[in-house]
Structure formats: C-alpha cells, structure tokens
Scaffold this motif. Structure first.
Motif, PDB file in Angstrom:
ATOM      1  N   LYS A  61      43.940  43.201  55.538  1.00  0.00           N
ATOM      2  CA  LYS A  61      44.210  43.871  54.323  1.00  0.00           C
ATOM      3  C   LYS A  61      42.864  44.550  53.934  1.00  0.00           C
ATOM      4  N   ALA A  62      43.018  45.849  53.105  1.00  0.00           N
ATOM      5  CA  ALA A  62      42.051  46.782  52.859  1.00  0.00           C
ATOM      6  C   ALA A  62      42.182  46.781  51.187  1.00  0.00           C
ATOM      7  N   GLU A  63      40.941  46.827  50.575  1.00  0.00           N
ATOM      8  CA  GLU A  63      40.892  47.196  49.269  1.00  0.00           C
ATOM      9  C   GLU A  63      39.737  48.285  49.027  1.00  0.00           C
ATOM     10  N   LEU A  64      39.959  48.960  48.021  1.00  0.00           N
ATOM     11  CA  LEU A  64      38.711  49.990  47.716  1.00  0.00           C
ATOM     12  C   LEU A  64      38.302  49.379  46.245  1.00  0.00           C
ATOM     13  N   LEU A  65      37.072  49.224  46.432  1.00  0.00           N
ATOM     14  CA  LEU A  65      36.177  48.595  45.457  1.00  0.00           C
ATOM     15  C   LEU A  65      35.007  49.370  45.148  1.00  0.00           C
ATOM     16  N   ARG A  66      35.134  49.776  43.956  1.00  0.00           N
ATOM     17  CA  ARG A  66      34.105  51.067  43.466  1.00  0.00           C
ATOM     18  C   ARG A  66      33.621  51.894  44.496  1.00  0.00           C
ATOM     19  N   GLY A  67      34.730  52.551  45.374  1.00  0.00           N
ATOM     20  CA  GLY A  67      34.156  53.589  46.318  1.00  0.00           C
ATOM     21  C   GLY A  67      33.930  53.102  47.721  1.00  0.00           C
ATOM     22  N   GLU A  68      33.924  51.663  47.795  1.00  0.00           N
ATOM     23  CA  GLU A  68      33.772  51.179  49.062  1.00  0.00           C
ATOM     24  C   GLU A  68      34.989  50.574  49.746  1.00  0.00           C
ATOM     25  N   ILE A  69      35.260  50.708  51.090  1.00  0.00           N
ATOM     26  CA  ILE A  69      36.787  50.456  51.508  1.00  0.00           C
ATOM     27  C   ILE A  69      36.143  48.994  52.233  1.00  0.00           C
ATOM     28  N   VAL A  70      36.853  47.868  51.866  1.00  0.00           N
ATOM     29  CA  VAL A  70      36.477  46.476  52.351  1.00  0.00           C
ATOM     30  C   VAL A  70      37.787  46.059  53.091  1.00  0.00           C
ATOM     31  N   MET A  71      37.475  45.712  54.320  1.00  0.00           N
ATOM     32  CA  MET A  71      38.605  45.219  55.170  1.00  0.00           C
ATOM     33  C   MET A  71      38.432  43.590  55.287  1.00  0.00           C
ATOM     34  N   MET A  72      39.295  42.641  55.183  1.00  0.00           N
ATOM     35  CA  MET A  72      39.405  41.540  55.438  1.00  0.00           C
ATOM     36  C   MET A  72      40.350  41.040  56.277  1.00  0.00           C
ATOM     37  N   ALA A  73      40.120  39.838  57.160  1.00  0.00           N
ATOM     38  CA  ALA A  73      40.866  39.236  58.005  1.00  0.00           C
ATOM     39  C   ALA A  73      41.878  38.292  57.156  1.00  0.00           C
ATOM     40  N   GLY A  74      43.249  37.976  57.641  1.00  0.00           N
ATOM     41  CA  GLY A  74      43.782  37.199  56.769  1.00  0.00           C
ATOM     42  C   GLY A  74      43.305  35.864  56.453  1.00  0.00           C
ATOM     43  N   PRO A  75      43.898  35.200  55.285  1.00  0.00           N
ATOM     44  CA  PRO A  75      43.248  34.017  54.665  1.00  0.00           C
ATOM     45  C   PRO A  75      43.480  32.801  55.410  1.00  0.00           C
ATOM     46  N   ASP A  76      42.615  31.946  54.992  1.00  0.00           N
ATOM     47  CA  ASP A  76      42.744  30.409  55.373  1.00  0.00           C
ATOM     48  C   ASP A  76      43.848  29.831  54.976  1.00  0.00           C
ATOM     49  N   LEU A  77      44.387  28.672  55.692  1.00  0.00           N
ATOM     50  CA  LEU A  77      45.428  28.106  55.135  1.00  0.00           C
ATOM     51  C   LEU A  77      45.432  27.360  53.760  1.00  0.00           C
ATOM     52  N   VAL A  78      44.029  26.864  53.524  1.00  0.00           N
ATOM     53  CA  VAL A  78      43.545  26.211  52.502  1.00  0.00           C
ATOM     54  C   VAL A  78      43.833  27.476  51.220  1.00  0.00           C
ATOM     55  N   HIS A  79      43.338  28.534  51.429  1.00  0.00           N
ATOM     56  CA  HIS A  79      43.576  29.779  50.605  1.00  0.00           C
ATOM     57  C   HIS A  79      44.964  29.709  50.177  1.00  0.00           C
ATOM     58  N   ASP A 104      45.968  49.590  39.980  1.00  0.00           N
ATOM     59  CA  ASP A 104      45.480  50.767  39.564  1.00  0.00           C
ATOM     60  C   ASP A 104      44.151  50.835  38.893  1.00  0.00           C
ATOM     61  N   LEU A 105      42.888  50.888  39.490  1.00  0.00           N
ATOM     62  CA  LEU A 105      41.716  50.984  38.745  1.00  0.00           C
ATOM     63  C   LEU A 105      41.097  52.232  38.877  1.00  0.00           C
ATOM     64  N   LEU A 106      41.559  53.285  38.815  1.00  0.00           N
ATOM     65  CA  LEU A 106      41.172  54.479  39.747  1.00  0.00           C
ATOM     66  C   LEU A 106      39.831  54.937  38.922  1.00  0.00           C
ATOM     67  N   SER A 107      39.884  54.557  37.458  1.00  0.00           N
ATOM     68  CA  SER A 107      38.414  54.836  36.717  1.00  0.00           C
ATOM     69  C   SER A 107      37.233  54.352  37.212  1.00  0.00           C
ATOM     70  N   GLU A 108      37.536  53.203  38.016  1.00  0.00           N
ATOM     71  CA  GLU A 108      36.591  52.599  38.690  1.00  0.00           C
ATOM     72  C   GLU A 108      36.559  52.927  40.128  1.00  0.00           C
ATOM     73  N   THR A 109      36.924  53.928  40.525  1.00  0.00           N
ATOM     74  CA  THR A 109      37.584  54.153  41.902  1.00  0.00           C
ATOM     75  C   THR A 109      37.916  52.769  42.921  1.00  0.00           C
ATOM     76  N   SER A 110      38.736  52.199  42.446  1.00  0.00           N
ATOM     77  CA  SER A 110      39.240  50.973  42.898  1.00  0.00           C
ATOM     78  C   SER A 110      40.480  50.632  42.770  1.00  0.00           C
ATOM     79  N   GLU A 111      41.085  50.167  44.088  1.00  0.00           N
ATOM     80  CA  GLU A 111      42.566  49.767  44.167  1.00  0.00           C
ATOM     81  C   GLU A 111      42.344  48.320  44.844  1.00  0.00           C
ATOM     82  N   PRO A 112      42.148  47.257  44.037  1.00  0.00           N
ATOM     83  CA  PRO A 112      41.782  45.875  44.645  1.00  0.00           C
ATOM     84  C   PRO A 112      43.400  45.338  44.866  1.00  0.00           C
TER      85      PRO A 112
END
Length: 193
Positions: free
Chosen positions: A24-42, A67-75
């Motif tokens: 999955k990918a998120e846009l957090l304050r102008g940074e694109i962050v990619m993460m692998a799928g979550p753990d079963l505990v999660h 939608d938090l575009l004022s923060e350049t974020s789409e978590p």
C-alpha cells in the motif's frame, strides 16, 4: 470523475502511481511511503476494534484514503470511523472533516510515522480522535482535542492504556475491550509516545 481538482504536481503523480500487489502507498507531507502487507497480529487487532464499534451509529472503513491536501497528504489509516452515512456518496478520498476517529496499528516499520508524522497530520486535519494501537509496547494511545496547524499541529490530550485495560472512546460512546489484543513477538521495544 475526479474527487477534486489536483493543484500539486506530487499529488497528481501519487494518484497515478501503480502500487505493486501486496503493498500500500500513502502520501504523507509530500513523501510517498510504500509498505508491505500487515502482520496477522495487526489484522486481528483491526478486526477486534471494528467489531466493538456499533454499526447502527458508525461506519468503520478499511483501506479508505483521507483527503488532507492542505498537508499534501493522502494517508490510508488502518480504520476510519465516521457517523453512519456521513461524507460523499462515492469517491476515493474521504474529507477529513467528516471523520470522527482514525486508528493506526503500529508495526515495527511504522513506529515513527504513526507516533510522529501521522499524529501531526491528523491533528492538522482536525480529526477529533486518533487511536494508536501498539502491539510492540502492548498499549493504546488515545489522542483527542486537536490544535494548531501544519507541522506544529498536535493533540492536547493523550491517554495511554495498557493492553488488557479498557479504553474509553467517549466520542463514540464505546469502551474498547483490549483483552484480546496480541503483542508482536520478538520486536525490540521503542521509546514512543
């Protein structure tokens, strides 16, 4: 049909990004962050939180972009709670203004994001409650009363509850039972919140 006009080039790039399956990918304050799928505990923690929130009053959404575009974020929080049927009828982005609570379950690679940047982003978006469920430390951190803007935004009230003790979610009229929340084995403790 577009959710809204795109004014920032990074937002346009992010919205066209093809994310590999299982990530999955998120846009957090102008940074694109990619993460692998979550753990079963999660996943089990998210399920146990979701099942305790009354569906007659609240919608609980997973994999919903905010939608938090004022923060350049789409978590994309682990769980989004809003009044039943609040917000738009369709669209990929849910306006932060209709969200009552966001939930993030900490993983060994998300500690700083969940306790740091997302805390600030969600406070800047005036999300009334942010619940961090931390299976590394065996605790829940409930943040309420957002204040400020931009990177200086924060929550003024913080309540830490150990797994096994109930978490009062007063905004939802729920007392969250954490007795079945599991801990992540073999992960080094951290010093947050």
């Amino acid at each position: 049909m577009e959710d809204r006009p795109i004014t920032h080039p990074l937002v346009a790039f992010f919205e066209e990004l093809e994310v590999p399956e299982g990530f999955k990918a998120e846009l957090l304050r102008g940074e694109i962050v990619m993460m692998a799928g979550p753990d079963l505990v999660h996943n089990r923690i998210v399920l146990r939180v979701l099942r305790q929130i009354p569906e007659q009053r609240w919608d609980c959404l997973q994999t919903q972009d905010i939608d938090l575009l004022s923060e350049t974020s789409e978590p994309q929080p682990d769980l989004v709670v809003l009044d039943r049927d609040a917000g738009p009828e369709s669209g990929r982005l849910l306006p932060a203004g209709v969200v009552m609570m966001l939930v993030e379950v900490v993983s060994k690679s998300s500690v700083e994001r969940d306790y740091g940047v997302k805390r600030s982003i969600y406070a800047a978006g005036k999300v009334p409650a942010y619940l961090i469920v931390d299976p590394i430390m065996g605790q829940c951190v409930l943040l309420t009363e957002p204040t400020g803007s931009g990177e200086d935004a924060d929550y003024t009230v913080q309540r830490i509850t150990k797994f096994g003790d109930p978490v009062p979610l007063n905004l939802l009229g729920v007392e969250l039972d954490t007795s079945e929340f599991q801990r992540l084995p073999g992960v080094r403790p951290h010093s947050r919140p």
